[in-house]
Scaffold this motif. Structure first.
Motif, PDB file in Angstrom:
ATOM      1  N   SER A  81       0.816  -1.225   0.000  1.00  0.00           N
ATOM      2  CA  SER A  81       0.000   0.000   0.000  1.00  0.00           C
ATOM      3  C   SER A  81       0.842   1.263   0.000  1.00  0.00           C
ATOM      4  CB  SER A  81      -0.907  -0.009   1.233  1.00  0.00           C
ATOM      5  OG  SER A  81      -0.115  -0.210   2.394  1.00  0.00           O
ATOM      6  N   PRO A  84       3.191   3.977  -3.692  1.00  0.00           N
ATOM      7  CA  PRO A  84       3.256   5.325  -4.284  1.00  0.00           C
ATOM      8  C   PRO A  84       4.248   6.250  -3.581  1.00  0.00           C
ATOM      9  CG  PRO A  84       0.974   4.665  -3.959  1.00  0.00           C
ATOM     10  CD  PRO A  84       1.826   3.649  -3.250  1.00  0.00           C
ATOM     11  N   LEU A 105      -1.737   7.977   3.474  1.00  0.00           N
ATOM     12  CA  LEU A 105      -1.802   7.172   2.236  1.00  0.00           C
ATOM     13  C   LEU A 105      -2.578   5.879   2.476  1.00  0.00           C
ATOM     14  CD1 LEU A 105      -1.003   6.374  -0.651  1.00  0.00           C
ATOM     15  CD2 LEU A 105       1.205   5.599   0.246  1.00  0.00           C
ATOM     16  N   SER A 108      -6.391   5.821   2.559  1.00  0.00           N
ATOM     17  CA  SER A 108      -7.148   6.066   1.323  1.00  0.00           C
ATOM     18  C   SER A 108      -7.527   4.774   0.598  1.00  0.00           C
ATOM     19  CB  SER A 108      -6.345   6.981   0.393  1.00  0.00           C
ATOM     20  OG  SER A 108      -5.195   6.305  -0.074  1.00  0.00           O
ATOM     21  N   PHE A 109      -7.160   3.634   1.171  1.00  0.00           N
ATOM     22  CA  PHE A 109      -7.468   2.359   0.501  1.00  0.00           C
ATOM     23  C   PHE A 109      -8.907   1.893   0.724  1.00  0.00           C
ATOM     24  CE2 PHE A 109      -3.630   0.538  -1.565  1.00  0.00           C
ATOM     25  CZ  PHE A 109      -2.847   1.675  -1.458  1.00  0.00           C
ATOM     26  N   ASP A 111     -10.865   3.373  -1.067  1.00  0.00           N
ATOM     27  CA  ASP A 111     -11.156   3.558  -2.507  1.00  0.00           C
ATOM     28  C   ASP A 111     -10.595   2.341  -3.270  1.00  0.00           C
ATOM     29  OD1 ASP A 111     -11.069   4.198  -5.183  1.00  0.00           O
ATOM     30  OD2 ASP A 111     -10.364   6.266  -4.865  1.00  0.00           O
ATOM     31  N   ASP A 113     -10.875   1.425  -6.403  1.00  0.00           N
ATOM     32  CA  ASP A 113     -10.254   1.677  -7.716  1.00  0.00           C
ATOM     33  C   ASP A 113      -8.787   2.053  -7.522  1.00  0.00           C
ATOM     34  OD1 ASP A 113     -12.530   1.158  -9.083  1.00  0.00           O
ATOM     35  OD2 ASP A 113     -13.220   3.248  -9.095  1.00  0.00           O
ATOM     36  N   LYS A 114      -8.558   2.906  -6.539  1.00  0.00           N
ATOM     37  CA  LYS A 114      -7.181   3.311  -6.239  1.00  0.00           C
ATOM     38  C   LYS A 114      -6.362   2.104  -5.782  1.00  0.00           C
ATOM     39  CE  LYS A 114      -4.478   6.412  -3.350  1.00  0.00           C
ATOM     40  NZ  LYS A 114      -4.489   7.553  -2.431  1.00  0.00           N
ATOM     41  N   ALA A 115      -6.960   1.295  -4.901  1.00  0.00           N
ATOM     42  CA  ALA A 115      -6.257   0.102  -4.409  1.00  0.00           C
ATOM     43  C   ALA A 115      -5.893  -0.810  -5.580  1.00  0.00           C
ATOM     44  CB  ALA A 115      -7.135  -0.639  -3.399  1.00  0.00           C
ATOM     45  N   ARG A 117      -5.430  -0.033  -8.707  1.00  0.00           N
ATOM     46  CA  ARG A 117      -4.383   0.594  -9.518  1.00  0.00           C
ATOM     47  C   ARG A 117      -2.999   0.398  -8.877  1.00  0.00           C
ATOM     48  NH1 ARG A 117      -7.251   5.105  -9.769  1.00  0.00           N
ATOM     49  NH2 ARG A 117      -5.871   6.296  -8.413  1.00  0.00           N
ATOM     50  N   ILE A 118      -2.930   0.683  -7.594  1.00  0.00           N
ATOM     51  CA  ILE A 118      -1.630   0.608  -6.901  1.00  0.00           C
ATOM     52  C   ILE A 118      -1.178  -0.843  -6.752  1.00  0.00           C
ATOM     53  CG2 ILE A 118      -0.476   1.013  -4.685  1.00  0.00           C
ATOM     54  CD1 ILE A 118      -2.272   3.581  -4.500  1.00  0.00           C
TER      55      ILE A 118
END
Ligand code: GUN
Ligand code: ZN
Length: 458
Positions: A81, A84, A105, A108-109, A111, A113-115, A117-118
């Motif tokens: 996580s 980034p 940071l 924010s997981f 989210d 979609d963000k998770a 992506r990362i």
């Protein structure tokens, strides 16, 4: 999944034992439909393929350029996580770094979609750097943690995936609601991995108390109980930074030491991976050795966060089991090759005060990144080296395009400059000190091709 039987031909290098690099310039492996090494030949020079019964029609993969096969790297400690933030740590030390960079940071997981992506990026990137096994910390979020397990499973990376537990001294916006919710959510992540990989063949859950300061006595005891009832392994941080150690002293006045905090909770077992271990006392190291708990040495992170210089030689001499961890993003790099280099240089800094004999050799550092790591994660019978019966978790390392060789010139090796005349040990040292992922042509886990560079098709 059944694979095509494949014969791999070319030089290979692996670590037989600490400080013992086994180099075979003319090797051959047969890898069966289950991704296991079925046979190894050490002298292929000038000989036709052997007519091993049942292998006549096997696919053949040859090293075309100057290069060699090497076991996949085992990263025993990495925060997926935090990817980034790799390379972003300012002038912080551990406790303010957590509050300034890390908790915002990780929180924010929620989210997904963000998770996605990362997590897709960190798994793809570490595979391209030859990491075939990773011990991941995710975040407190069940859905995002399960997503990381799914991504490892579908991309074929061997992984331990941990949902992070932290029920106190963390920001309001990012902590477990209660001990009960921490256990429930940890169990939910264990159940999810059981569903996608019932025998934990490729992906395994791992119980993950963040570190003693962010876990109450009750949470640690409950996680210890979960560890014992499920048999699922554990990972945490220990003795990384002096302010952290002082905090542990204040928070756990009944414990003799940081190590005792985990021991009292039933967490100090052969299946526990302790990251950092920079400032352990002799008594603590003895307790860890007696309990057969394992150490993840994270030299890049320990330097970046100015945590200190762990004395790896002392730990090895005392019989502790040690592997390497990138600790992204306390560590700036997700590359285990770079981490290997860092381990050597940190040991050289230790040597400046403690004596030359504490220096790690290239072979020793590579051992920590492969066989040592395999012992740390309890998979030494399956990964970390090349033996018949082990899984084909391997990388093809290339020094160049071979053009110079074909023209009868000194080898034109590009990134790693080979001039001809170097011993194999020298070539491996050049890879460790001057190479990077551009040398990693292809990567396999359990016989499955999980990465190949550009248009390269092995
Ligand atoms: N101690 C507690 N959490 C962390 C973390 O995320 N990274 C490092 N390096 N140490 C920690
Ligand atoms: Zn860490």
């Amino acid at each position: 999944m059944s694979l095509e039987k494949t014969i791999y031909i070319g030089p290979f290098v692996h670590c037989e034992s600490l400080n013992e690099l086994d180099v075979c310039p003319n090797g051959m492996f047969g890898v069966d439909e289950d991704g296991k090494i079925a046979f190894i030949s050490r002298d292929m020079k000038g000989r036709p393929l052997p007519a091993h019964q049942g292998w006549e029609n096997a696919k053949v993969v040859r090293i075309q350029d100057y290069g060699f096969f090497f076991p996949g790297f085992i990263d025993t400690h990495i925060h997926a996580s935090q990817y980034p933030n790799a390379g972003v740590f300012g002038k912080s030390t551990l406790l303010d770094w957590l509050n300034t960079y890390t908790f915002p940071l990780e929180s924010s997981f929620t989210d997904l979609d963000k998770a996605a992506r990362i997590y897709n990026r960190v798994v793809a990137r570490t595979l391209s750097q030859g990491t075939t096994t990773a011990c991941y910390y995710a975040t407190v979020h069940v859905a995002a943690t399960n997503l990381l397990a799914d991504i490892c499973q579908s991309r074929g990376q061997r992984a331990f995936v941990g949902r992070v537990c932290m029920d106190r001294l963390s920001p309001d916006y990012y902590q477990d609601e209660s001990v009960e919710s921490a256990i429930r959510d940890s169990q939910a992540c264990i159940d999810h991995v059981k569903k996608i990989d019932p025998y934990f063949d490729l992906v395994s859950p791992i119980i993950t108390p963040r570190f003693a300061p962010s876990c109450s006595d009750e949470a640690l005891a409950a996680l210890g109980k979960l560890h014992h009832t499920t048999g699922v392994p554990c990972q945490t941080h220990i003795s990384e930074n002096k302010a952290e150690i002082q905090l542990v002293r204040e928070l756990f006045p009944k414990s003799q030491s940081y190590t005792h905090v985990y021991d009292r909770a039933g967490l100090l077992t052969p299946k526990m991976i302790l990251a950092h271990a920079v400032h352990l006392t002799k008594e603590e190291r003895t307790l860890i050795k007696n309990r057969q708990a394992k150490i993840s040495h994270c030299p890049a992170s320990n330097t970046a966060l100015t945590s200190g210089t762990a004395k790896v030689r002392t730990m090895l001499d005392e019989g502790l089991t040690v592997g390497l961890g990138t600790d992204v993003s306390g560590g700036y790099t997700s590359s285990m090759l770079a981490e290997t280099r860092e381990a050597i240089f940190v040991s050289r800094h230790v040597a400046m005060t403690d004596g030359d004999e504490t220096k790690l050799s290239v072979a020793e550092a590579l051992y920590l990144a492969t066989r040592g790591g395999a012992k740390v994660v309890g998979l030494e019978d399956r990964i970390g080296g090349f033996e018949v019966g082990m899984d084909w978790d391997a990388q093809m390392i290339s020094f160049g395009d071979g053009v110079g060789d074909k023209l009868g010139l000194d080898q034109s090796a590009g990134l790693v400059e080979i001039f001809g005349g170097e011993s194999w040990e020298d070539k491996v040292a050049k890879w460790v000190y001057t190479g990077d992922d551009r040398n990693t042509k292809a990567v396999w886990v359990k016989g499955r091709l999980v990465h190949s560079q550009g248009n390269f098709k092995p």
